[in-house]
Write a protein that holds these residues in place. Sequence first.
Motif, mmCIF file in Angstrom:
data_model
loop_
_atom_site.group_PDB
_atom_site.id
_atom_site.type_symbol
_atom_site.label_atom_id
_atom_site.label_comp_id
_atom_site.label_asym_id
_atom_site.label_seq_id
_atom_site.Cartn_x
_atom_site.Cartn_y
_atom_site.Cartn_z
ATOM 1 N N ALA A 280 0.503 -1.676 -12.243
ATOM 2 C CA ALA A 280 -0.825 -2.265 -12.370
ATOM 3 C C ALA A 280 -1.482 -2.433 -10.978
ATOM 4 N N ILE A 281 -0.650 -3.142 -10.030
ATOM 5 C CA ILE A 281 -1.030 -3.483 -8.674
ATOM 6 C C ILE A 281 -1.363 -1.996 -8.089
ATOM 7 N N ALA A 282 -0.865 -1.005 -8.423
ATOM 8 C CA ALA A 282 -0.839 0.184 -7.748
ATOM 9 C C ALA A 282 -2.462 0.877 -7.979
ATOM 10 N N TRP A 283 -2.744 0.756 -9.600
ATOM 11 C CA TRP A 283 -4.152 1.053 -9.900
ATOM 12 C C TRP A 283 -4.996 0.226 -8.945
ATOM 13 N N LEU A 284 -4.734 -0.888 -8.957
ATOM 14 C CA LEU A 284 -5.904 -1.906 -8.212
ATOM 15 C C LEU A 284 -6.029 -1.714 -6.760
ATOM 16 N N VAL A 285 -5.166 -1.151 -6.093
ATOM 17 C CA VAL A 285 -5.248 -1.092 -4.446
ATOM 18 C C VAL A 285 -5.925 0.307 -4.411
ATOM 19 N N LEU B 204 0.814 -1.255 0.078
ATOM 20 C CA LEU B 204 -0.202 0.099 -0.101
ATOM 21 C C LEU B 204 0.762 1.349 0.159
ATOM 22 N N ILE B 205 2.072 1.162 0.627
ATOM 23 C CA ILE B 205 2.736 2.506 0.815
ATOM 24 C C ILE B 205 3.465 2.911 -0.129
ATOM 25 N N PRO B 206 4.268 1.937 -0.695
ATOM 26 C CA PRO B 206 4.806 2.258 -2.206
ATOM 27 C C PRO B 206 3.938 2.485 -3.430
ATOM 28 N N ALA B 207 2.837 1.800 -3.338
ATOM 29 C CA ALA B 207 1.815 2.134 -4.383
ATOM 30 C C ALA B 207 1.291 3.468 -4.276
ATOM 31 N N CYS B 208 0.949 3.796 -3.002
ATOM 32 C CA CYS B 208 0.362 5.243 -2.738
ATOM 33 C C CYS B 208 1.374 6.474 -3.115
#
Length: 687
Positions: A573-578, A438-442
């Motif tokens: 892509a995982i960043a978009w998803l979360v 979650l944190i790097p995706a944010c």
Amino acid sequence: MTKLATLPGDDVRQIMWRYTDRYDLQMVVQSARGVARGHVARMVADGVRNTHEWTERKQSLLDAFDASGLTALYMDTTQGGYIDGPKNFALALATFELSWVDAGAATCGLANNLALAPIHEKGTPEQRQRYMSLSCPGPDHPTWRGAFALTEPLPFVGVDTGMLGSKMRVAEWKDGEEPLLQVDKRGRFITNMDFANFVTAAVVSDDPRIKGSCMIILEDGDPGVFDRGAPTLKMVHQLSSTRDPVLNLKVPASRIIGGYSIVDGVIVPRFSHAEIIGAVFHRTRIPVGIMTSAKLLSAVEPVIRYHRGRFRGGEAVPGTPRFDQGLQMKEDAVQRLADIWACGEAGASLGFDAARKADLFDPIERAKEQLFHEQGVSGPRAQMSALKKVEPQAKEFLRLAFMTPAEREALLEEERYQELLADTLVQYAVMDAEGNVLIPACKLWNTGFGATMMREAVALVGGYGVTEDCPGFLFQKWTDCQLEATYEGPEVVQRRHLVATMTNPLFLALMGHWIDELDKLAASWPACGSRALAQAMRLWLWTLEHLQANKDDDGKKLFNSNRHGVTFPMADAIAWLVAARSFIADVVELKQNGPANPVVAEGLDGLLSFYADLTRIQAARTAGEVARVCGELVYGYTRTSNSQAADMYELLRQQLDTALVGARLARDRAGEALAGVMIPEALDYPL
């Protein structure tokens, strides 16, 4: 169709972001908002940003932060603060409010906390008490300010935080006395240097009597050179101080953050600089991501106002659609604004989700460290091995956590659930697996794609968007985004982090439960678009497994940490998803708890209808991005189609495409809602 009456206010946000029962946090929001929309907004409107120098007017920001309580927000009550315990969420809220007007001001407010973070996370008790207390405004001492000096001058320019040019040597070491160290630190792009009383600096040993690297505290009164350096000639975030300092100081070894031991005549710091910055950045990346999302949401009202007034003063007659709606008569204008709003909401939801979970994680992390200390488990490898052993129990906990209490009772598993809930290592493993995504995706998605959408906001006001007096300071906000995408690690750093963490078996197990949860939501509330998001997650998981198990047509392994052309798109892509999932979760929270709030309940039907359309827009956009990435990776590394893989991919892709049913109708409705929503007569901060 029930309409959206007004723009969402604090009562709505408190429910969505889960702080309705926290009066202290509500006061933090009001304090930060007062500074932002008063003091900060006047500075921006007066052109105070238009210089590289740190001026007297800019210095007044620090007094405003002190007077409002924002400076003390990071400290515990024993250090002069007013909130005890983890403060990731509180800092995220304050950052959101300040960035609504100017992210440079937000950075100025956060930079002192960043300087203190190494001390807070890894410092000795004595170091924490001294510097946290001195940095809290009080009647008995001037407020100290700090700077975090990690990055180096050319050729490094902050790109590789593992490479340090700054050196540390033993200056003097008398028998029976504490060693004195000579520290030579040259910094690049260091925030707060115009007024810093102390610096937490990353250095590496240049002496056989000192082992490895560390972070060390330097004070402006130490013997030697404390040269604040030349101002960095940045074009953004001008309400924060940034300089390139030159520091050559003699300091006692007790300034090594976390302390040290002496082994065979060698000073051994307890923590390397990498260990410290890992602990620091794991949390401080969250508010930087929230900066960009706050700007997107702040752009909605100014854009609506501009569109509606576009033709007033010309031949348009009051009472006609051209006069009342202006550009909002056109579908493109309102639908593109709906896209911006959806992106801002998703980024804010992801950021606040990460911040809340970081607050929960902090005490668990400390309990884990204490437990390992008692068990004699030391070093990263030994800890990883110990945590690997609890993976089956952690997966069992996840299975039980996604059941209702009634379901667990029926299966006679409530007692087991409570047992796992109380297990420190199980909780650490689960929270760490989620937070590490979650944190790097944010940070990656909010500042990266958010900057793209901020350009859309500027474009929606035409030539006015690139003027100094643009409503809502949209041009300044857009340009500031470019720096936020670089702060605390540019996109490549976040992608590398995600590649290492998104394949964690616990995180993949968590995604499986998310999919089940989204499927159930699709059955009970199909309007929110959760089916499309669930299908996108299924496609991503299948593609990941396919990439890990196969090679390209040249016989090279597809999923390899150094094969960035494969791994980095999957990280995107995982960043978009979360982000989309966090947004849907916040809207579900509003649906469940909105009726209990009399202020929110009055217009809740229209608000939920609009928010469901926004989540559907975001889920559809996410599904499209995931499908593009997965399609390119599945087919892009082969010269001939693998029939078995192609058949499975096509089935999943077809299921995803059909899940998009109604998505464009939702965009139509969202645009129509924006054309009719009431807005205040004027912005509540200067133009």
